[in-house]
Enzyme design. Sequence first.
Site, PDB file in Angstrom:
ATOM      1  N   LYS A  14       0.824  -1.217   0.000  1.00 33.64           N
ATOM      2  CA  LYS A  14       0.000   0.000   0.000  1.00 33.64           C
ATOM      3  C   LYS A  14       0.859   1.269   0.000  1.00 33.64           C
ATOM      4  O   LYS A  14       0.593   2.195  -0.757  1.00 33.64           O
ATOM      5  CB  LYS A  14      -0.934   0.035   1.230  1.00 33.64           C
ATOM      6  CG  LYS A  14      -1.900  -1.132   1.311  1.00 33.64           C
ATOM      7  CD  LYS A  14      -2.946  -0.925   2.396  1.00 33.64           C
ATOM      8  CE  LYS A  14      -2.387  -0.886   3.813  1.00 33.64           C
ATOM      9  NZ  LYS A  14      -1.874  -2.200   4.297  1.00 33.64           N
ATOM     10  N   ARG A  90     -10.036   0.206   8.428  1.00 32.90           N
ATOM     11  CA  ARG A  90      -9.603  -1.151   8.737  1.00 32.90           C
ATOM     12  C   ARG A  90     -10.732  -1.958   9.368  1.00 32.90           C
ATOM     13  O   ARG A  90     -10.540  -3.137   9.663  1.00 32.90           O
ATOM     14  CB  ARG A  90      -8.427  -1.113   9.705  1.00 32.90           C
ATOM     15  CG  ARG A  90      -7.054  -1.149   9.030  1.00 32.90           C
ATOM     16  CD  ARG A  90      -6.018  -1.085  10.131  1.00 32.90           C
ATOM     17  NE  ARG A  90      -4.742  -1.665   9.786  1.00 32.90           N
ATOM     18  CZ  ARG A  90      -3.693  -0.979   9.339  1.00 32.90           C
ATOM     19  NH1 ARG A  90      -3.777   0.301   9.123  1.00 32.90           N
ATOM     20  NH2 ARG A  90      -2.548  -1.596   9.114  1.00 32.90           N
ATOM     21  N   ARG A 129      11.094  -6.348   5.671  1.00 37.74           N
ATOM     22  CA  ARG A 129      10.951  -4.924   5.988  1.00 37.74           C
ATOM     23  C   ARG A 129      11.404  -4.650   7.425  1.00 37.74           C
ATOM     24  O   ARG A 129      12.053  -3.643   7.695  1.00 37.74           O
ATOM     25  CB  ARG A 129       9.487  -4.494   5.791  1.00 37.74           C
ATOM     26  CG  ARG A 129       9.293  -3.000   5.970  1.00 37.74           C
ATOM     27  CD  ARG A 129       7.902  -2.564   5.567  1.00 37.74           C
ATOM     28  NE  ARG A 129       6.905  -2.872   6.566  1.00 37.74           N
ATOM     29  CZ  ARG A 129       5.594  -2.664   6.427  1.00 37.74           C
ATOM     30  NH1 ARG A 129       5.132  -2.182   5.302  1.00 37.74           N
ATOM     31  NH2 ARG A 129       4.756  -2.954   7.383  1.00 37.74           N
ATOM     32  N   ARG A 135      11.153  -1.300  11.837  1.00 40.26           N
ATOM     33  CA  ARG A 135       9.816  -1.024  12.376  1.00 40.26           C
ATOM     34  C   ARG A 135       9.512  -2.025  13.480  1.00 40.26           C
ATOM     35  O   ARG A 135       9.592  -3.230  13.280  1.00 40.26           O
ATOM     36  CB  ARG A 135       8.772  -1.154  11.250  1.00 40.26           C
ATOM     37  CG  ARG A 135       8.057   0.135  10.976  1.00 40.26           C
ATOM     38  CD  ARG A 135       7.096  -0.005   9.846  1.00 40.26           C
ATOM     39  NE  ARG A 135       5.836  -0.589  10.272  1.00 40.26           N
ATOM     40  CZ  ARG A 135       4.704  -0.458   9.605  1.00 40.26           C
ATOM     41  NH1 ARG A 135       4.673   0.238   8.490  1.00 40.26           N
ATOM     42  NH2 ARG A 135       3.603  -1.028  10.046  1.00 40.26           N
ATOM     43  N   ARG A 146      -1.067  -9.295  13.353  1.00 37.28           N
ATOM     44  CA  ARG A 146      -1.626  -8.304  12.420  1.00 37.28           C
ATOM     45  C   ARG A 146      -2.319  -9.000  11.248  1.00 37.28           C
ATOM     46  O   ARG A 146      -3.359  -8.537  10.782  1.00 37.28           O
ATOM     47  CB  ARG A 146      -0.507  -7.381  11.928  1.00 37.28           C
ATOM     48  CG  ARG A 146      -0.083  -6.386  13.017  1.00 37.28           C
ATOM     49  CD  ARG A 146       1.293  -5.820  12.778  1.00 37.28           C
ATOM     50  NE  ARG A 146       1.381  -5.008  11.605  1.00 37.28           N
ATOM     51  CZ  ARG A 146       2.492  -4.855  10.876  1.00 37.28           C
ATOM     52  NH1 ARG A 146       3.606  -5.494  11.211  1.00 37.28           N
ATOM     53  NH2 ARG A 146       2.492  -4.082   9.826  1.00 37.28           N
TER      54      ARG A 146
HETATM   55  P1  AMP Z   1       0.203   0.542   9.031  1.00 39.47           P
HETATM   56  O1  AMP Z   1       1.392   1.418   8.873  1.00 39.47           O
HETATM   57  O2  AMP Z   1      -0.980   0.995   8.194  1.00 39.47           O
HETATM   58  O3  AMP Z   1       0.511  -0.914   8.821  1.00 39.47           O
HETATM   59  O4  AMP Z   1      -0.286   0.687  10.547  1.00 39.47           O
HETATM   60  C1  AMP Z   1       0.537   0.290  11.632  1.00 39.47           C
HETATM   61  C2  AMP Z   1      -0.301   0.068  12.869  1.00 39.47           C
HETATM   62  O5  AMP Z   1      -0.988   1.283  13.219  1.00 39.47           O
HETATM   63  C3  AMP Z   1      -1.406  -0.969  12.729  1.00 39.47           C
HETATM   64  O6  AMP Z   1      -0.938  -2.293  12.931  1.00 39.47           O
HETATM   65  C4  AMP Z   1      -2.369  -0.517  13.831  1.00 39.47           C
HETATM   66  O7  AMP Z   1      -1.893  -0.884  15.102  1.00 39.47           O
HETATM   67  C5  AMP Z   1      -2.285   1.001  13.737  1.00 39.47           C
HETATM   68  N1  AMP Z   1      -3.292   1.533  12.774  1.00 39.47           N
HETATM   69  C6  AMP Z   1      -3.055   2.170  11.599  1.00 39.47           C
HETATM   70  N2  AMP Z   1      -4.197   2.502  10.974  1.00 39.47           N
HETATM   71  C7  AMP Z   1      -5.196   2.063  11.772  1.00 39.47           C
HETATM   72  C8  AMP Z   1      -6.618   2.068  11.668  1.00 39.47           C
HETATM   73  N3  AMP Z   1      -7.240   2.593  10.597  1.00 39.47           N
HETATM   74  N4  AMP Z   1      -7.335   1.513  12.690  1.00 39.47           N
HETATM   75  C9  AMP Z   1      -6.726   0.985  13.776  1.00 39.47           C
HETATM   76  N5  AMP Z   1      -5.397   0.911  13.922  1.00 39.47           N
HETATM   77  C10 AMP Z   1      -4.625   1.451  12.926  1.00 39.47           C
END
Ligand code: AMP
Length: 198
Positions: A14, A90, A129, A135, A146
Amino acid sequence: MFNIVIFGAPGSGKGTQSQKLIDRYGLTHISTGDVLRAQITAGTELGNIADSYISKGHLIPDDLMVDILANEIDRLRPQANGFIFDGFPRTIPQAEALKKMLGQRGEEVHSVIGLEVDDEELMKRLVKRGAESGRSDDNPSTISNRLKIYHTTTSPLREYYTTEGKYRPIHGLGHVDEIFQRITDSIDAHPSSPKAKN
Ligand code: AMP
């Protein structure tokens, strides 16, 4: 405005594809993960709350997430031609909140680009990654959490947006540029698609 949701499991590409879409169509990126990580780095109260969920691979509660997103939309809207929502929604309640939030502003989601990648490949990409970027949530136990949450809570959104006539499944394996071509073919076929800048 032309608004896209880029949708897919963690590691589906993404972030990478969003950057290319920004360059091509001049859209404004809202990555909820990036917003949360910036808060964590800045050591804010929101950052501390977010960290307690992210480090375990859990989702941030919907109410909090929806408030964060509304703030970002209002902060960035004056100079935006359209948004790429990356990592939001999400959950089904988040999708409903997004629809309402955009509707109140005379806007809508036009297209949901779903990057479809199998779990084995996702796991491989996320472990790699984690080693490269450091990260903290890209470690094997958090990753499997996740992915589990993605399948139980997030992937029902495919059906939600299919019912809305907005879901565009994209085969997410192959070279980055090949995948990007599949995405732009889908966007360019939309009746109100944005003009490519290059
Ligand atoms: P990402 O970078 O999009 O993979 O997000 C990293 C982490 O941030 C996720 O595993 C969640 O813990 C949190 N997070 C990001 N976006 C959301 C969302 N829309 N709803 C809930 N948690 C989120």
